[in-house]
Design a protein around this motif. Sequence first.
Motif, PDB file in Angstrom:
ATOM      1  N   ALA A 137       0.829  -1.214   0.000  1.00  0.00           N
ATOM      2  CA  ALA A 137       0.000   0.000   0.000  1.00  0.00           C
ATOM      3  C   ALA A 137       0.859   1.258   0.000  1.00  0.00           C
ATOM      4  O   ALA A 137       0.439   2.299  -0.510  1.00  0.00           O
ATOM      5  N   SER A 138       2.060   1.169   0.579  1.00  0.00           N
ATOM      6  CA  SER A 138       2.926   2.349   0.687  1.00  0.00           C
ATOM      7  C   SER A 138       4.386   1.943   0.494  1.00  0.00           C
ATOM      8  O   SER A 138       5.186   1.973   1.443  1.00  0.00           O
ATOM      9  N   PRO A 139       4.771   1.574  -0.725  1.00  0.00           N
ATOM     10  CA  PRO A 139       6.140   1.099  -0.941  1.00  0.00           C
ATOM     11  C   PRO A 139       7.173   2.221  -0.862  1.00  0.00           C
ATOM     12  O   PRO A 139       6.946   3.337  -1.339  1.00  0.00           O
ATOM     13  N   ARG A 140       8.312   1.882  -0.263  1.00  0.00           N
ATOM     14  CA  ARG A 140       9.399   2.836  -0.108  1.00  0.00           C
ATOM     15  C   ARG A 140      10.709   2.194  -0.563  1.00  0.00           C
ATOM     16  O   ARG A 140      10.995   1.039  -0.214  1.00  0.00           O
ATOM     17  N   ILE A 141      11.511   2.941  -1.302  1.00  0.00           N
ATOM     18  CA  ILE A 141      12.837   2.501  -1.717  1.00  0.00           C
ATOM     19  C   ILE A 141      13.841   3.543  -1.249  1.00  0.00           C
ATOM     20  O   ILE A 141      13.651   4.744  -1.466  1.00  0.00           O
ATOM     21  N   VAL A 142      14.902   3.080  -0.606  1.00  0.00           N
ATOM     22  CA  VAL A 142      15.964   3.972  -0.146  1.00  0.00           C
ATOM     23  C   VAL A 142      17.282   3.486  -0.738  1.00  0.00           C
ATOM     24  O   VAL A 142      17.658   2.321  -0.563  1.00  0.00           O
ATOM     25  N   ASN A 143      17.972   4.371  -1.432  1.00  0.00           N
ATOM     26  CA  ASN A 143      19.300   4.071  -1.960  1.00  0.00           C
ATOM     27  C   ASN A 143      20.341   4.749  -1.075  1.00  0.00           C
ATOM     28  O   ASN A 143      20.341   5.975  -0.950  1.00  0.00           O
ATOM     29  N   VAL A 144      21.193   3.951  -0.462  1.00  0.00           N
ATOM     30  CA  VAL A 144      22.212   4.525   0.419  1.00  0.00           C
ATOM     31  C   VAL A 144      23.330   5.093  -0.448  1.00  0.00           C
ATOM     32  O   VAL A 144      24.047   4.373  -1.129  1.00  0.00           O
ATOM     33  N   SER A 145      23.439   6.408  -0.417  1.00  0.00           N
ATOM     34  CA  SER A 145      24.399   7.135  -1.241  1.00  0.00           C
ATOM     35  C   SER A 145      25.471   7.738  -0.339  1.00  0.00           C
ATOM     36  O   SER A 145      25.787   7.199   0.717  1.00  0.00           O
ATOM     37  N   VAL A 180      16.841   9.708  -9.259  1.00  0.00           N
ATOM     38  CA  VAL A 180      15.958  10.741  -9.821  1.00  0.00           C
ATOM     39  C   VAL A 180      15.103  10.171 -10.954  1.00  0.00           C
ATOM     40  O   VAL A 180      13.899  10.448 -11.044  1.00  0.00           O
ATOM     41  N   HIS A 181      15.714   9.344 -11.791  1.00  0.00           N
ATOM     42  CA  HIS A 181      14.955   8.803 -12.918  1.00  0.00           C
ATOM     43  C   HIS A 181      13.924   7.769 -12.477  1.00  0.00           C
ATOM     44  O   HIS A 181      12.827   7.701 -13.061  1.00  0.00           O
ATOM     45  N   TYR A 182      14.230   6.996 -11.451  1.00  0.00           N
ATOM     46  CA  TYR A 182      13.200   6.121 -10.894  1.00  0.00           C
ATOM     47  C   TYR A 182      12.036   6.957 -10.358  1.00  0.00           C
ATOM     48  O   TYR A 182      10.864   6.626 -10.578  1.00  0.00           O
ATOM     49  N   ALA A 183      12.358   8.033  -9.643  1.00  0.00           N
ATOM     50  CA  ALA A 183      11.300   8.884  -9.084  1.00  0.00           C
ATOM     51  C   ALA A 183      10.416   9.453 -10.187  1.00  0.00           C
ATOM     52  O   ALA A 183       9.188   9.533 -10.037  1.00  0.00           O
ATOM     53  N   ARG A 184      11.022   9.842 -11.290  1.00  0.00           N
ATOM     54  CA  ARG A 184      10.231  10.340 -12.417  1.00  0.00           C
ATOM     55  C   ARG A 184       9.312   9.242 -12.960  1.00  0.00           C
ATOM     56  O   ARG A 184       8.142   9.490 -13.276  1.00  0.00           O
ATOM     57  N   GLN A 185       9.846   8.033 -13.053  1.00  0.00           N
ATOM     58  CA  GLN A 185       9.050   6.925 -13.564  1.00  0.00           C
ATOM     59  C   GLN A 185       7.916   6.564 -12.603  1.00  0.00           C
ATOM     60  O   GLN A 185       6.845   6.131 -13.028  1.00  0.00           O
ATOM     61  N   PHE A 186       8.158   6.762 -11.302  1.00  0.00           N
ATOM     62  CA  PHE A 186       7.159   6.417 -10.285  1.00  0.00           C
ATOM     63  C   PHE A 186       6.222   7.578  -9.960  1.00  0.00           C
ATOM     64  O   PHE A 186       5.412   7.475  -9.034  1.00  0.00           O
ATOM     65  N   ALA A 187       6.305   8.674 -10.706  1.00  0.00           N
ATOM     66  CA  ALA A 187       5.593   9.900 -10.334  1.00  0.00           C
ATOM     67  C   ALA A 187       4.087   9.701 -10.164  1.00  0.00           C
ATOM     68  O   ALA A 187       3.470  10.337  -9.318  1.00  0.00           O
ATOM     69  N   ASP A 188       3.499   8.819 -10.924  1.00  0.00           N
ATOM     70  CA  ASP A 188       2.051   8.604 -10.851  1.00  0.00           C
ATOM     71  C   ASP A 188       1.694   7.354 -10.058  1.00  0.00           C
ATOM     72  O   ASP A 188       0.603   6.797 -10.209  1.00  0.00           O
ATOM     73  N   THR A 189       2.620   6.915  -9.210  1.00  0.00           N
ATOM     74  CA  THR A 189       2.384   5.736  -8.379  1.00  0.00           C
ATOM     75  C   THR A 189       2.533   6.101  -6.905  1.00  0.00           C
ATOM     76  O   THR A 189       2.818   7.248  -6.562  1.00  0.00           O
ATOM     77  N   ASN A 190       2.366   5.099  -6.055  1.00  0.00           N
ATOM     78  CA  ASN A 190       2.524   5.338  -4.613  1.00  0.00           C
ATOM     79  C   ASN A 190       3.926   4.980  -4.121  1.00  0.00           C
ATOM     80  O   ASN A 190       4.174   4.947  -2.916  1.00  0.00           O
ATOM     81  N   ILE A 191       4.858   4.728  -5.034  1.00  0.00           N
ATOM     82  CA  ILE A 191       6.221   4.385  -4.659  1.00  0.00           C
ATOM     83  C   ILE A 191       7.037   5.652  -4.430  1.00  0.00           C
ATOM     84  O   ILE A 191       7.123   6.506  -5.312  1.00  0.00           O
ATOM     85  N   THR A 226      10.400   4.958   6.177  1.00  0.00           N
ATOM     86  CA  THR A 226       9.126   5.005   6.896  1.00  0.00           C
ATOM     87  C   THR A 226       8.358   6.298   6.633  1.00  0.00           C
ATOM     88  O   THR A 226       7.513   6.706   7.432  1.00  0.00           O
ATOM     89  N   LEU A 227       8.649   6.931   5.512  1.00  0.00           N
ATOM     90  CA  LEU A 227       7.948   8.174   5.155  1.00  0.00           C
ATOM     91  C   LEU A 227       6.443   7.948   5.047  1.00  0.00           C
ATOM     92  O   LEU A 227       5.992   6.911   4.546  1.00  0.00           O
ATOM     93  N   PRO A 228       5.656   8.934   5.452  1.00  0.00           N
ATOM     94  CA  PRO A 228       4.207   8.836   5.253  1.00  0.00           C
ATOM     95  C   PRO A 228       3.847   9.031   3.783  1.00  0.00           C
ATOM     96  O   PRO A 228       4.662   9.542   2.998  1.00  0.00           O
ATOM     97  N   ASP A 229       2.654   8.622   3.423  1.00  0.00           N
ATOM     98  CA  ASP A 229       2.183   8.872   2.069  1.00  0.00           C
ATOM     99  C   ASP A 229       2.233  10.375   1.781  1.00  0.00           C
ATOM    100  O   ASP A 229       1.952  11.198   2.654  1.00  0.00           O
TER     101      ASP A 229
END
Length: 245
Positions: A137-145, A180-191, A226-229
């Motif tokens: 319901a609320s997927p989160r991805i974190v890339n350790v940079s 950044v490019h993943y975020a653009r691809q996920f822009a219309d999703t809940n990820i 653990t970011l909120p929606d």
Amino acid sequence: MSETKIALVTGANKGIGYEIATGLGALGYRVGVGARDGARRDAAVEKLRAAGADAFGVPLEVTDDRSVIDAAALVERQAGRLDVLVNNAGISGPMGPGWEQDPTTLDLDVVRTVVETNVIGVIRVTNAMLPLLRRSASPRIVNVSSSVGSLTRQADPDIEIGPVMAAYSPTKTFLNAVTVHYARQFADTNILINAACPGLVATDFTGFQAPRTPEQGAATAIRLATLPDGGPSGSFFEDAGVVPW
């Protein structure tokens, strides 16, 4: 479906990855401990369970297609979905005196090896886990940079950014761009996907010569996991706030 959230942390058998797993476990997440070394993975799982966390081991070599496919299948069998993916596994490549990697003498095979783990490995794991993340319901991805991947900071002569690391640092710049490019691809999703800088942490990665503890280094990644929606996506954070690209 169980309400318990499921997380997978790569490179979670020690250091920052282990502390991210510890923090998520303490918050009630069921945590997959992704690691390539079986003995260290099992020891980490046992330690997490002893501390009260619900943890399970995930054999995972991020540079190997078969290993990553098998890991996704294991998570599916164990949990049926994935709520959080933390891409923590990373390497520096060989360093010279003072942690330097001189671009004028750099072995190209070193560059390829570090890119394979720090960038291609993240893409490989993320894409393999996406079908499971999409079930959340609320997927989160974190890339350790790392802040050494910040072009702004590296190019500013007034900012002390540390030694020249011509293999390692550019992989983090590359990873930030991929985020950044993943975020653009996920822009219309809940990820939501973001990059986290742990700071200079005392682990075997730094020869334990650093001011921050692994627990401190894990804090930003845990917060982003653990970011909120409606939270940020496609951004780069450290404890103090946003890191400039």
